[in-house]
Design a protein around this motif. Structure first.
Motif, PDB file in Angstrom:
ATOM      1  N   GLU A 145      36.472  48.240  54.932  1.00 39.05           N
ATOM      2  CA  GLU A 145      35.895  46.896  55.069  1.00 39.05           C
ATOM      3  C   GLU A 145      35.901  46.178  53.727  1.00 39.05           C
ATOM      4  OE1 GLU A 145      31.747  44.755  56.603  1.00 39.05           O
ATOM      5  OE2 GLU A 145      31.763  46.890  56.073  1.00 39.05           O
ATOM      6  N   ALA A 146      35.547  46.901  52.652  1.00 39.70           N
ATOM      7  CA  ALA A 146      35.553  46.308  51.311  1.00 39.70           C
ATOM      8  C   ALA A 146      36.976  45.987  50.875  1.00 39.70           C
ATOM      9  CB  ALA A 146      34.892  47.253  50.317  1.00 39.70           C
ATOM     10  N   VAL A 147      37.911  46.898  51.169  1.00 40.16           N
ATOM     11  CA  VAL A 147      39.309  46.653  50.831  1.00 40.16           C
ATOM     12  C   VAL A 147      39.791  45.355  51.470  1.00 40.16           C
ATOM     13  CG1 VAL A 147      41.682  47.486  51.117  1.00 40.16           C
ATOM     14  CG2 VAL A 147      39.868  49.090  50.505  1.00 40.16           C
ATOM     15  N   GLN A 148      39.435  45.141  52.732  1.00 44.79           N
ATOM     16  CA  GLN A 148      39.894  43.949  53.440  1.00 44.79           C
ATOM     17  C   GLN A 148      39.279  42.678  52.866  1.00 44.79           C
ATOM     18  OE1 GLN A 148      42.356  44.429  55.387  1.00 44.79           O
ATOM     19  NE2 GLN A 148      42.644  42.362  56.184  1.00 44.79           N
ATOM     20  N   TYR A 149      37.984  42.714  52.557  1.00 41.00           N
ATOM     21  CA  TYR A 149      37.352  41.547  51.931  1.00 41.00           C
ATOM     22  C   TYR A 149      38.038  41.218  50.602  1.00 41.00           C
ATOM     23  CZ  TYR A 149      33.276  41.513  55.087  1.00 41.00           C
ATOM     24  OH  TYR A 149      32.446  41.408  56.178  1.00 41.00           O
ATOM     25  N   LEU A 150      38.268  42.235  49.785  1.00 36.11           N
ATOM     26  CA  LEU A 150      38.888  42.020  48.476  1.00 36.11           C
ATOM     27  C   LEU A 150      40.352  41.601  48.612  1.00 36.11           C
ATOM     28  CD1 LEU A 150      37.395  45.069  46.532  1.00 36.11           C
ATOM     29  CD2 LEU A 150      36.694  42.683  46.339  1.00 36.11           C
ATOM     30  N   PHE A 151      41.026  42.093  49.656  1.00 32.46           N
ATOM     31  CA  PHE A 151      42.425  41.722  49.894  1.00 32.46           C
ATOM     32  C   PHE A 151      42.519  40.237  50.257  1.00 32.46           C
ATOM     33  CE2 PHE A 151      46.512  43.573  52.031  1.00 32.46           C
ATOM     34  CZ  PHE A 151      47.275  43.031  51.014  1.00 32.46           C
ATOM     35  N   ILE A 152      41.628  39.771  51.121  1.00 35.18           N
ATOM     36  CA  ILE A 152      41.590  38.346  51.474  1.00 35.18           C
ATOM     37  C   ILE A 152      41.357  37.512  50.216  1.00 35.18           C
ATOM     38  CG2 ILE A 152      40.241  36.563  52.686  1.00 35.18           C
ATOM     39  CD1 ILE A 152      39.704  38.728  54.849  1.00 35.18           C
ATOM     40  N   ALA A 153      40.405  37.954  49.393  1.00 37.92           N
ATOM     41  CA  ALA A 153      40.087  37.245  48.154  1.00 37.92           C
ATOM     42  C   ALA A 153      41.310  37.177  47.232  1.00 37.92           C
ATOM     43  CB  ALA A 153      38.929  37.955  47.449  1.00 37.92           C
ATOM     44  N   PHE A 154      41.971  38.306  47.071  1.00 36.75           N
ATOM     45  CA  PHE A 154      43.158  38.400  46.215  1.00 36.75           C
ATOM     46  C   PHE A 154      44.272  37.471  46.709  1.00 36.75           C
ATOM     47  CE2 PHE A 154      47.353  40.529  45.977  1.00 36.75           C
ATOM     48  CZ  PHE A 154      47.555  40.552  44.602  1.00 36.75           C
ATOM     49  N   LEU A 155      44.547  37.516  48.010  1.00 37.61           N
ATOM     50  CA  LEU A 155      45.626  36.697  48.554  1.00 37.61           C
ATOM     51  C   LEU A 155      45.316  35.211  48.452  1.00 37.61           C
ATOM     52  CD1 LEU A 155      46.546  38.850  51.681  1.00 37.61           C
ATOM     53  CD2 LEU A 155      47.916  38.549  49.611  1.00 37.61           C
ATOM     54  N   ASP A 156      44.047  34.846  48.604  1.00 39.46           N
ATOM     55  CA  ASP A 156      43.682  33.439  48.483  1.00 39.46           C
ATOM     56  C   ASP A 156      43.948  32.923  47.075  1.00 39.46           C
ATOM     57  OD1 ASP A 156      42.415  30.967  49.540  1.00 39.46           O
ATOM     58  OD2 ASP A 156      40.905  31.409  48.019  1.00 39.46           O
ATOM     59  N   ASP A 157      43.597  33.715  46.059  1.00 40.96           N
ATOM     60  CA  ASP A 157      43.828  33.267  44.691  1.00 40.96           C
ATOM     61  C   ASP A 157      45.305  33.304  44.319  1.00 40.96           C
ATOM     62  OD1 ASP A 157      41.654  32.224  43.367  1.00 40.96           O
ATOM     63  OD2 ASP A 157      41.654  33.728  41.786  1.00 40.96           O
ATOM     64  N   CYS A 158      46.100  34.102  45.032  1.00 37.52           N
ATOM     65  CA  CYS A 158      47.519  34.221  44.702  1.00 37.52           C
ATOM     66  C   CYS A 158      48.388  33.198  45.418  1.00 37.52           C
ATOM     67  CB  CYS A 158      48.013  35.633  45.000  1.00 37.52           C
ATOM     68  SG  CYS A 158      47.360  36.860  43.848  1.00 37.52           S
ATOM     69  N   LEU A 159      47.777  32.289  46.191  1.00 37.92           N
ATOM     70  CA  LEU A 159      48.562  31.231  46.825  1.00 37.92           C
ATOM     71  C   LEU A 159      49.231  30.328  45.796  1.00 37.92           C
ATOM     72  CD1 LEU A 159      46.285  30.045  49.785  1.00 37.92           C
ATOM     73  CD2 LEU A 159      48.464  31.250  49.951  1.00 37.92           C
ATOM     74  N   GLN A 160      48.680  30.312  44.581  1.00 34.32           N
ATOM     75  CA  GLN A 160      49.243  29.469  43.528  1.00 34.32           C
ATOM     76  C   GLN A 160      50.637  29.934  43.101  1.00 34.32           C
ATOM     77  OE1 GLN A 160      47.552  30.248  39.480  1.00 34.32           O
ATOM     78  NE2 GLN A 160      46.126  31.538  40.602  1.00 34.32           N
ATOM     79  N   TYR A 161      50.955  31.208  43.386  1.00 33.72           N
ATOM     80  CA  TYR A 161      52.245  31.738  42.968  1.00 33.72           C
ATOM     81  C   TYR A 161      53.300  31.568  44.054  1.00 33.72           C
ATOM     82  CZ  TYR A 161      49.313  34.169  39.563  1.00 33.72           C
ATOM     83  OH  TYR A 161      48.405  34.462  38.582  1.00 33.72           O
TER      84      TYR A 161
END
Length: 312
Positions: A145-161
């Motif tokens: 569950e934590a991995v998924q929350y952090l994965f969503i967070a990571f992907l959201d910030d990486c939209l800039q790339y």
């Protein structure tokens, strides 16, 4: 890494913990808060863990709402600050009454730095990746569950790339999340899911956006986002989406006006430092994502002219 053991010891000593997100929270901020909360609850079930956050129409359905806590709880808790570097950006100013604290971040600078020790990797693509790597180094249990929350967070910030300019660390950490059981397809759906109101506003962003050589900008008025059913916080966080409308732009500037202030959210797709840009105007952030706020009577074309002169 420096402060790993210090952070773990402070967490072990605390009976109560309050995790503070930043003003106008984005996906990385809220996902970092939520993922860290789940990790701490799994490893220290005897502790009271609270996540503090402002409301977010975009993220509450997937990342949940922030909690309400009283002054005494904050005073006696260990404050954990995620994804921001200055007390003027925190979601709850009562962080100042916390007697002890730590910070996970990937932003340098800051107008009102926290007095707490920190783990800050300015080369990290997201605060969530900083938290994930810390948990791994400390041999903590990391529930899926934590991995998924952090994965969503990571992907959201990486939209800039874009595919062509994503640092190697982005691809490596992406693979790490998957190896830990993260569901990328599901996480991407959470990041890209948009209401009709949000889609209408992004269309308006594209129409009002101006492409000038290597950079683009948009100046959004209060009636623009209110007319689409968005609030100031959500509208002001759309710089990445503006950049998607202008894929050739290397620097993206989004100015959002409220009744009292102008918010700048900026992104860079190359080595142009928007952190230096925003710091020049009293804000901060990191190399490829930064922001600033100005009084409503500020001449924002000063910022546009500054970029025009320095982008080459």
């Amino acid at each position: 890494m420096e402060n790993d053991e210090l952070f773990l010891e402070k967490i072990k000593e605390a009976d109560s913990i309050c995790i503070f997100s930043h003003h106008y929270p984005d996906g990385d901020c809220l996902g970092s808060m939520r993922g860290l909360k789940v990790i701490l609850e799994a490893n220290f079930p005897e502790k009271q863990i609270h996540g503090l956050a402002e409301p977010s129409k975009k993220w509450e359905w997937v990342l949940g709402k922030g909690e309400e806590v009283d002054d005494q709880t904050i005073k006696q808790s260990l404050a954990i600050i995620v994804d921001h570097n200055s007390m003027d950006r925190v979601c709850d100013k009562r962080v100042e009454i916390a007697e002890n604290g730590i910070r996970f971040d990937h932003h340098i600078g800051g107008k009102k730095p926290y007095r707490f020790p920190f783990i800050c990797d300015e080369d990290a693509p997201s605060a969530s990746s900083v938290i994930l790597l810390w948990a791994i180094r400390c041999n903590l249990k990391i529930p899926k569950e934590a991995v998924q929350y952090l994965f969503i967070a990571f992907l959201d910030d990486c939209l800039q790339y874009s595919d062509g300019n994503a640092p190697l660390s982005v691809r490596e950490i992406d693979g790490l999340f998957i190896s830990l059981g993260g569901d990328k397809e599901k996480a991407l759906r959470a990041v890209h899911e948009k209401s009709p109101e949000v889609r209408a506003y992004e269309d308006l962003l594209g129409k009002k956006g101006v492409l000038e050589g290597k950079f683009c900008y948009a100046i959004m008025e209060e009636e623009d986002y209110k007319g689409c059913g968005l609030d100031y916080a959500e509208a002001g966080a759309k710089s990445t989406d503006l950049g998607l409308r202008f894929p050739s732009a290397m620097v993206i500037l989004l100015f959002t006006k409220s009744a009292n202030e102008i918010r700048l959210s900026s992104r860079s797709r190359n080595d142009y430092s928007v952190e230096a840009l925003c710091s020049h105007f009293g804000g901060g952030g990191h190399l490829q994502a930064a922001g600033a706020t100005f009084p409503i009577d500020f001449d924002l074309y000063q910022v546009i002219d500054y970029v025009r002169k320095t982008i080459n």
